[in-house]
Enzyme design. Sequence first.
Site, PDB file in Angstrom:
ATOM      1  N   HIS A 176       9.806  16.773  58.419  1.00 47.15           N
ATOM      2  CA  HIS A 176       9.083  15.884  59.343  1.00 47.15           C
ATOM      3  C   HIS A 176       9.111  14.419  58.913  1.00 47.15           C
ATOM      4  O   HIS A 176       8.708  13.547  59.695  1.00 47.15           O
ATOM      5  CB  HIS A 176       7.624  16.316  59.483  1.00 47.15           C
ATOM      6  CG  HIS A 176       7.426  17.610  60.185  1.00 47.15           C
ATOM      7  ND1 HIS A 176       8.014  17.899  61.407  1.00 47.15           N
ATOM      8  CD2 HIS A 176       6.714  18.718  59.831  1.00 47.15           C
ATOM      9  CE1 HIS A 176       7.658  19.124  61.779  1.00 47.15           C
ATOM     10  NE2 HIS A 176       6.883  19.639  60.844  1.00 47.15           N
ATOM     11  N   ASP A 187      12.514  26.519  61.149  1.00 46.80           N
ATOM     12  CA  ASP A 187      11.068  26.336  61.105  1.00 46.80           C
ATOM     13  C   ASP A 187      10.514  26.355  62.539  1.00 46.80           C
ATOM     14  O   ASP A 187      11.200  25.939  63.473  1.00 46.80           O
ATOM     15  CB  ASP A 187      10.751  25.002  60.436  1.00 46.80           C
ATOM     16  CG  ASP A 187       9.290  24.823  60.078  1.00 46.80           C
ATOM     17  OD1 ASP A 187       8.956  24.981  58.895  1.00 46.80           O
ATOM     18  OD2 ASP A 187       8.483  24.504  60.982  1.00 46.80           O
ATOM     19  N   HIS A 204       8.313  24.468  63.738  1.00 41.15           N
ATOM     20  CA  HIS A 204       8.101  23.087  64.173  1.00 41.15           C
ATOM     21  C   HIS A 204       9.417  22.328  64.118  1.00 41.15           C
ATOM     22  O   HIS A 204      10.198  22.472  63.176  1.00 41.15           O
ATOM     23  CB  HIS A 204       7.080  22.390  63.266  1.00 41.15           C
ATOM     24  CG  HIS A 204       5.752  23.078  63.216  1.00 41.15           C
ATOM     25  ND1 HIS A 204       5.431  24.004  62.238  1.00 41.15           N
ATOM     26  CD2 HIS A 204       4.672  22.992  64.031  1.00 41.15           C
ATOM     27  CE1 HIS A 204       4.203  24.446  62.445  1.00 41.15           C
ATOM     28  NE2 HIS A 204       3.725  23.851  63.535  1.00 41.15           N
ATOM     29  N   ASP A 224       7.315  29.892  59.413  1.00 38.92           N
ATOM     30  CA  ASP A 224       6.087  29.859  60.183  1.00 38.92           C
ATOM     31  C   ASP A 224       6.260  30.309  61.627  1.00 38.92           C
ATOM     32  O   ASP A 224       5.298  30.271  62.409  1.00 38.92           O
ATOM     33  CB  ASP A 224       5.439  28.471  60.131  1.00 38.92           C
ATOM     34  CG  ASP A 224       6.426  27.332  60.216  1.00 38.92           C
ATOM     35  OD1 ASP A 224       7.636  27.592  60.403  1.00 38.92           O
ATOM     36  OD2 ASP A 224       6.006  26.166  60.087  1.00 38.92           O
TER      37      ASP A 224
END
Length: 311
Positions: free
Chosen positions: A125, A162, A164, A246
């Site tokens: 990120h 992931d 996200h 996740d």
Amino acid sequence: MATALFSHPVSQLHDPGLHHPESPRRIEAILRALAEPDFDGLDRRSSPLLDEEKLHWVHSEEHIREVFRAIPDTGYVAIDGDTVVCKDSGEAALRAAGGICAAVDAVINKDVDNAFCLSRPPGHHAERHKAMGFCLFCNPAIGAYQARNEHGLQKIAVIDFDVHHGNGTQDILWDDPNMFYASTHESPLFPGTGSAGELGVAGNILNTPLPNGAGSFEFRKAMEDRVFPGVKNFAPELIIVSAGFDAHREDPLASINLEDEDFGWVSRRIVELAGELCDGRLVSILEGGYNTEALSRSVSLHVKAMMNAVD
């Protein structure tokens, strides 16, 4: 040769607070799992500190300065609502980035077949000018430019599963036509980027958003129909994996419903892809995964797939 495991105890000292999901307990759970006899064959190595000059490959001077300025002598400092640092966070971040660079070196130099970097804070990120989403520096992008700048490889692909979207990796690789970023991720979800229309400067960005509640079928179809063909068409010399776990159905931060074996499956397929496209050159680094039991089981399957690729 073998699969290398790069790690360092300081990753467990990066402490964003008692109730923060990106907890040192994540590493503790994985290390317990990787202490089982099945993993005796791992080549366990210490993650070195990154030469800070290499941060400038992917981050602005202002960003680097602000991250280190935020590191406190005691207590906690919140860079934003999600991203919190303590006195050991700077070293942990430099060893996370140093670990992936050392892993890239070891794989390209054929010291090992492939490598997994067990580190935190995560990285995908962190944008060129901004820390966010638990991430300080963009580890996968730093690893990609280590392969370019230190070893002369030109074409590097990053595969990110992931839950996200890796907005930081996308931001940094966007303008480089010889860097490829492919992501599957839940949408809508933090950080709000990652639409299929975000293509990069030369079609070098490939996003495949998954709807809330998607499961094994949708994930595997996205990989087989879009991600793997895209990577094959790009023909990388090295594959880097942003390995976030996740999207597991037991994870508290999202609503994708993958099972343990989905992570085993995608890991085996990426290992096969690396063998087909780039002489097996594969480096993976931990991103998300916040249910420690599901995380440790899924990472175990990921690392087993890498170990089974060893000659």
